[in-house]
Enzyme design. Structure first.
Site, PDB file in Angstrom:
ATOM      1  N   LYS A 119      35.145  46.897  46.017  1.00  0.00           N
ATOM      2  CA  LYS A 119      34.850  47.982  44.905  1.00  0.00           C
ATOM      3  C   LYS A 119      33.421  47.926  44.601  1.00  0.00           C
ATOM      4  O   LYS A 119      32.808  48.921  44.081  1.00  0.00           O
ATOM      5  CB  LYS A 119      35.619  47.452  43.581  1.00  0.00           C
ATOM      6  CG  LYS A 119      37.218  47.831  43.838  1.00  0.00           C
ATOM      7  CD  LYS A 119      37.957  47.458  42.651  1.00  0.00           C
ATOM      8  CE  LYS A 119      39.325  47.601  42.605  1.00  0.00           C
ATOM      9  NZ  LYS A 119      40.399  47.559  41.637  1.00  0.00           N
TER      10      LYS A 119
ATOM     11  N   GLY B 234      39.982  36.035  31.090  1.00  0.00           N
ATOM     12  CA  GLY B 234      39.054  36.337  32.086  1.00  0.00           C
ATOM     13  C   GLY B 234      37.908  36.898  32.086  1.00  0.00           C
ATOM     14  O   GLY B 234      37.472  37.423  31.037  1.00  0.00           O
TER      15      GLY B 234
ATOM     16  N   ASN C 241      37.052  32.824  28.674  1.00  0.00           N
ATOM     17  CA  ASN C 241      37.074  32.620  30.090  1.00  0.00           C
ATOM     18  C   ASN C 241      37.079  31.219  30.295  1.00  0.00           C
ATOM     19  O   ASN C 241      36.556  30.243  29.479  1.00  0.00           O
ATOM     20  CB  ASN C 241      35.986  33.262  31.009  1.00  0.00           C
ATOM     21  CG  ASN C 241      36.389  33.092  32.324  1.00  0.00           C
ATOM     22  OD1 ASN C 241      37.295  33.436  32.885  1.00  0.00           O
ATOM     23  ND2 ASN C 241      35.150  32.809  33.234  1.00  0.00           N
ATOM     24  N   ARG C 242      37.944  30.602  31.485  1.00  0.00           N
ATOM     25  CA  ARG C 242      37.735  29.222  31.847  1.00  0.00           C
ATOM     26  C   ARG C 242      36.550  28.757  31.877  1.00  0.00           C
ATOM     27  O   ARG C 242      35.720  27.719  31.510  1.00  0.00           O
ATOM     28  CB  ARG C 242      38.423  29.008  32.943  1.00  0.00           C
ATOM     29  CG  ARG C 242      38.369  27.426  33.496  1.00  0.00           C
ATOM     30  CD  ARG C 242      39.193  27.489  34.877  1.00  0.00           C
ATOM     31  NE  ARG C 242      38.909  28.169  35.823  1.00  0.00           N
ATOM     32  CZ  ARG C 242      39.158  28.379  37.226  1.00  0.00           C
ATOM     33  NH1 ARG C 242      40.611  27.786  37.311  1.00  0.00           N
ATOM     34  NH2 ARG C 242      38.584  29.030  38.102  1.00  0.00           N
TER      35      ARG C 242
HETATM   36  P1  ATR Z   1      38.723  39.482  39.546  1.00  0.00           P
HETATM   37  O1  ATR Z   1      38.035  40.394  40.303  1.00  0.00           O
HETATM   38  O2  ATR Z   1      40.517  39.445  40.003  1.00  0.00           O
HETATM   39  O3  ATR Z   1      38.667  39.489  38.289  1.00  0.00           O
HETATM   40  P2  ATR Z   1      37.385  36.939  39.952  1.00  0.00           P
HETATM   41  O4  ATR Z   1      35.893  37.656  39.777  1.00  0.00           O
HETATM   42  O5  ATR Z   1      37.321  36.013  41.285  1.00  0.00           O
HETATM   43  O6  ATR Z   1      38.430  38.157  40.505  1.00  0.00           O
HETATM   44  O7  ATR Z   1      37.686  36.378  38.758  1.00  0.00           O
HETATM   45  C1  ATR Z   1      38.874  35.474  38.662  1.00  0.00           C
HETATM   46  C2  ATR Z   1      39.108  35.110  37.122  1.00  0.00           C
HETATM   47  O8  ATR Z   1      40.322  34.330  37.129  1.00  0.00           O
HETATM   48  C3  ATR Z   1      37.986  34.411  36.207  1.00  0.00           C
HETATM   49  O9  ATR Z   1      37.800  34.856  35.258  1.00  0.00           O
HETATM   50  C4  ATR Z   1      38.438  33.051  36.870  1.00  0.00           C
HETATM   51  O10 ATR Z   1      37.963  32.226  35.866  1.00  0.00           O
HETATM   52  P3  ATR Z   1      36.441  31.379  36.115  1.00  0.00           P
HETATM   53  O11 ATR Z   1      35.598  32.492  35.910  1.00  0.00           O
HETATM   54  O12 ATR Z   1      36.627  30.296  35.283  1.00  0.00           O
HETATM   55  O13 ATR Z   1      36.535  31.014  37.511  1.00  0.00           O
HETATM   56  C5  ATR Z   1      40.058  33.254  36.419  1.00  0.00           C
HETATM   57  N1  ATR Z   1      40.822  31.935  36.929  1.00  0.00           N
HETATM   58  C6  ATR Z   1      41.182  31.918  38.019  1.00  0.00           C
HETATM   59  N2  ATR Z   1      42.101  30.788  38.011  1.00  0.00           N
HETATM   60  C7  ATR Z   1      42.389  30.399  37.075  1.00  0.00           C
HETATM   61  C8  ATR Z   1      42.928  29.507  36.430  1.00  0.00           C
HETATM   62  N3  ATR Z   1      43.929  28.716  36.852  1.00  0.00           N
HETATM   63  N4  ATR Z   1      43.036  29.354  34.795  1.00  0.00           N
HETATM   64  C9  ATR Z   1      42.189  30.028  34.192  1.00  0.00           C
HETATM   65  N5  ATR Z   1      41.421  31.088  34.628  1.00  0.00           N
HETATM   66  C10 ATR Z   1      41.551  31.133  36.070  1.00  0.00           C
END
Ligand code: ATR
Length: 272
Positions: free
Chosen positions: A65, A127, A151-152
């Site tokens: 994308k 997120g 966000n985490r």
């Molecule tokens: P996408 O395009 O699906 O948004 P991405 O850019 O990789 O994919 O983002 C993944 C999101 O899921 C991020 O906000 C990530 O948090 P971090 O920025 O802290 O990594 C979040 N995420 C993934 N696994 C997680 C978990 N176990 N608990 C909480 N947040 C999680």
């Protein structure tokens, strides 16, 4: 017959051909819609070839994308803000217009299909990745009271929110900063659910009678839908409706007719 495709890698799991074929049947549009496995090293070549062979438009899915955003000759405002393109439209001059229908898909599923009123509401977005950035502009256009992006990794939420403040009331934070805050709607756009987990948010983050929405979907309730049910949610929804609605808006951009989505959502739900 006009040709369309969805391109991604992997692509076998995509439901888009099924959805667009159903839209075409319903609206009487004569189109062909196929899956394309994108080459990880030559996405642009794949797009150019498809267009050279007469393709009229493409849906773009993971992981292309952002590349599609860079490749597009022009962008809709919502795609510009999203930083990602999920729909390419071939224009009369053979240039490619990039759009992003994910946000309007989410908004229509929530507001039209489910009857949620977004105006004046307090929304928590979980997120801060591409999925969140992709939907923020249409969400803010609904005039919620505010959207908190949590966000985490808090720094990612701060910087994403900071880039959006010209569009409405939006702020970023870490999960630990949510203590004491309450929301009418919580949307999960983290990848945590893929591991069957839910983001670590406070137990009282949802007002009584508030709604939960998970952008993920599956055969069974997602982990976040379960969290919603266990935390007083009046409704706890998955993202199947959003999937169909984003497709419907792409179809409208290409064919100038908006399909009726409820029968298609019901069909996919029953097939799941
Ligand atoms: P996408 O395009 O699906 O948004 P991405 O850019 O990789 O994919 O983002 C993944 C999101 O899921 C991020 O906000 C990530 O948090 P971090 O920025 O802290 O990594 C979040 N995420 C993934 N696994 C997680 C978990 N176990 N608990 C909480 N947040 C999680």
């Amino acid at each position: 017959m006009d040709k369309y495709a969805v391109i991604g890698n992997p692509i076998e799991h995509s439901k888009s051909p099924e959805i667009h074929t159903a839209f075409a049947q319903q609206t009487g549009e004569d189109i062909e819609y196929v899956r394309l496995l994108g080459n990880l090293d030559d996405f642009e070549g794949d797009v150019r070839r498809f267009i050279a062979e007469g393709g009229q438009g493409l849906n773009i899915t993971v992981p292309f994308k952002e590349q599609a955003w860079r490749l597009a000759d022009e962008l809709s405002p919502r795609a510009h803000t999203a930083g990602a393109v999920n729909t390419l439209i071939r224009l009369d001059n053979n240039q490619l217009r990039g759009d992003n229908t994910d946000g309007i898909g989410l908004v229509r599923d929530l507001t039209v299909n489910q009857g949620f009123r977004m105006a004046g509401k307090s929304i928590l977005m979980l997120g801060a990745g591409g999925a969140v950035r992709g939907v923020m502009r249409p969400l803010l256009e609904q005039n919620p009271r505010r959207i908190i992006i949590a966000n985490r990794t808090a720094s990612k939420a701060y910087s994403l929110a900071n880039g959006l403040t010209h569009l409405g009331q939006v702020a970023g934070c870490g999960f630990d900063e949510l203590e004491g805050m309450q929301f009418d709607l919580i949307i999960n756009a983290t990848a945590a659910g893929l591991e069957g987990k839910t983001p670590a948010i406070p137990d009282d983050a949802l007002v009584k009678g508030g709604w939960c929405y998970d952008m993920l979907y599956g055969k069974h309730d997602t982990a976040f839908q379960q969290w919603g049910r266990e935390h007083r949610a009046a409704r706890s929804l998955d993202g199947l409706g959003m999937l169909v609605e984003q497709a419907a808006e792409s179809f409208r951009l290409w064919r100038d007719t908006l399909p009726e989505t409820p029968p298609i959502i019901a069909k996919l739900r029953n097939a799941a």
